[in-house]
Enzyme design. Structure first.
Site, PDB file in Angstrom:
ATOM      1  N   LYS A  10      14.524  35.635  37.700  1.00 28.99           N
ATOM      2  CA  LYS A  10      15.631  34.241  37.643  1.00 28.99           C
ATOM      3  C   LYS A  10      16.876  34.630  37.811  1.00 28.99           C
ATOM      4  O   LYS A  10      17.435  33.866  38.321  1.00 28.99           O
ATOM      5  CB  LYS A  10      15.533  34.287  35.902  1.00 28.99           C
TER       6      LYS A  10
ATOM      7  N   ASP B  75      14.513  25.446  28.782  1.00 22.78           N
ATOM      8  CA  ASP B  75      13.017  25.353  28.721  1.00 22.78           C
ATOM      9  C   ASP B  75      12.506  23.898  28.117  1.00 22.78           C
ATOM     10  O   ASP B  75      11.296  23.785  28.296  1.00 22.78           O
ATOM     11  CB  ASP B  75      12.444  26.484  27.948  1.00 22.78           C
TER      12      ASP B  75
ATOM     13  N   GLN C 241      13.698  34.358  26.386  1.00 22.44           N
ATOM     14  CA  GLN C 241      12.502  34.896  27.127  1.00 22.44           C
ATOM     15  C   GLN C 241      11.415  35.206  25.888  1.00 22.44           C
ATOM     16  O   GLN C 241      11.541  35.927  24.963  1.00 22.44           O
ATOM     17  CB  GLN C 241      12.583  36.261  28.154  1.00 22.44           C
TER      18      GLN C 241
HETATM   19  N1  GUN Z   1       7.476  33.705  28.861  1.00 19.30           N
HETATM   20  C1  GUN Z   1       6.596  33.099  29.889  1.00 19.30           C
HETATM   21  N2  GUN Z   1       6.857  31.864  30.403  1.00 19.30           N
HETATM   22  C2  GUN Z   1       8.105  31.497  29.941  1.00 19.30           C
HETATM   23  C3  GUN Z   1       8.893  30.374  30.032  1.00 19.30           C
HETATM   24  O1  GUN Z   1       8.593  29.459  30.755  1.00 19.30           O
HETATM   25  N3  GUN Z   1      10.043  30.545  29.275  1.00 19.30           N
HETATM   26  C4  GUN Z   1      10.258  31.393  28.294  1.00 19.30           C
HETATM   27  N4  GUN Z   1      11.527  31.222  27.589  1.00 19.30           N
HETATM   28  N5  GUN Z   1       9.679  32.516  28.063  1.00 19.30           N
HETATM   29  C5  GUN Z   1       8.373  32.445  28.944  1.00 19.30           C
END
Ligand code: GUN
Length: 283
Positions: A49, A116, A93
């Protein structure tokens, strides 16, 4: 002939567009990613990311806290980021360590910085058919991919395997809002293969090899959200790709399908939040 849904190609197109747009900005958006502990898969995702953000000209910071950080301390950190005018987007995360209630943490994020789309305000808007500040990244990426290939959703039977808050649930609502007929399957579902065989669009988000060719009817659109390493260290999805591909009309590969689209959506969401916050401070 089966069409492979190329998530990498669409990601690159979307990110090129975003890079061009950002080159006209005076200030760069800033995304803060919170990583608790040292889960190896999470570390890889978070670093991807950050790398993608930097290539586009989005400032990105990873805050890595030890796995024994308390819930209160984490909430305090999020409150600081909520107050910090230089921060536009916050991502915590998941998964979080057992002793931390993930809902307490998600609820602490300001809805206008919730990249998110997981906070109660954003998920509530989604459920009510209103427009949230942003849509959850993976479901958004899946819809962008289907739309890119001109795959119609309205009136189709969409079968989703997996009911997570990250993918299955928001995706079901987004598909309903697009006038699909939606079935959500999960670990307690009976006669799973009868349901999957009735799908026009089959989306699996489980994280283990669950979809075999005998569970898929000819002509189905198959989307594979799962990603994990098998015993030989090979990256795999939920779907038996080689055998299902011969039956599907369209199929997304792993890697190279939904994964790149999730990252692209995260970048789009970061810029959408930045634009919204700037517009609001000008009004
Ligand atoms: N862990 C796996 N996929 C995601 C996601 O799309 N967002 C977040 N915050 N954690 C994740």
């Amino acid at each position: 002939m089966t069409v492979i849904l190329d998530g990498k190609k669409l990601r690159d197109e979307l990110l090129d567009g975003l890079k061009g747009k950002l080159s006209n900005y005076v200030n760069a958006p800033k995304l803060v990613v919170i990583l608790v502990g040292d889960n190896p898969a999470s570390k890889i995702y978070v670093n991807n990311k950050k790398k993608t953000a930097e290539k586009l000209g989005i400032n990105s910071v990873i805050l890595n806290y030890p796995s024994d950080i308390s819930e209160e301390e984490l909430v305090r950190k999020i409150n600081e980021l909520n107050q910090d005018m230089s921060v536009n987007a916050i991502l915590v995360q998941l998964p979080l360590p057992q002793h931390i209630n993930k809902n307490t943490i998600i609820n602490a994020i300001s809805p206008i910085k919730d990249v998110d789309g997981f906070t109660p305000e954003n998920s509530g808007k989604l459920l009510a058919g209103e427009t949230p500040y942003v849509y959850p990244c993976t479901p958004k990426g899946i819809l962008l991919l289907l739309d890119k290939y001109g795959i119609e959703i309205e009136g189709k039977h969409v079968v989703i395997v997996g009911r997570s808050n990250i993918v299955g649930k928001p995706l079901a609502v987004m598909m309903l809002n697009r006038n699909a007929t939606v079935t959500v399957c999960h670990s307690r579902t009976k006669k799973l293969s009868e349901i999957t065989k009735s799908a026009d669009i089959l989306i699996s988000a489980v994280g283990r090899n669950i979809i075999s060719a005998d569970m898929v009817s000819g002509g189905t659109v198959v989307i594979d959200v799962g990603i994990y390493k098998d015993e030989n260290g090979k990256t795999r999805g939920d779907v038996d790709f080689e055998n299902v591909a011969t039956k599907a009309s369209y199929i997304s590969p792993v890697p190279g399908g939904v994964g790149p689209m999730t990252i692209a959506s995260l970048m789009l969401n970061t810029v959408e939040l930045f634009d919204f916050q700037n517009k609001r401070s000008c009004d």
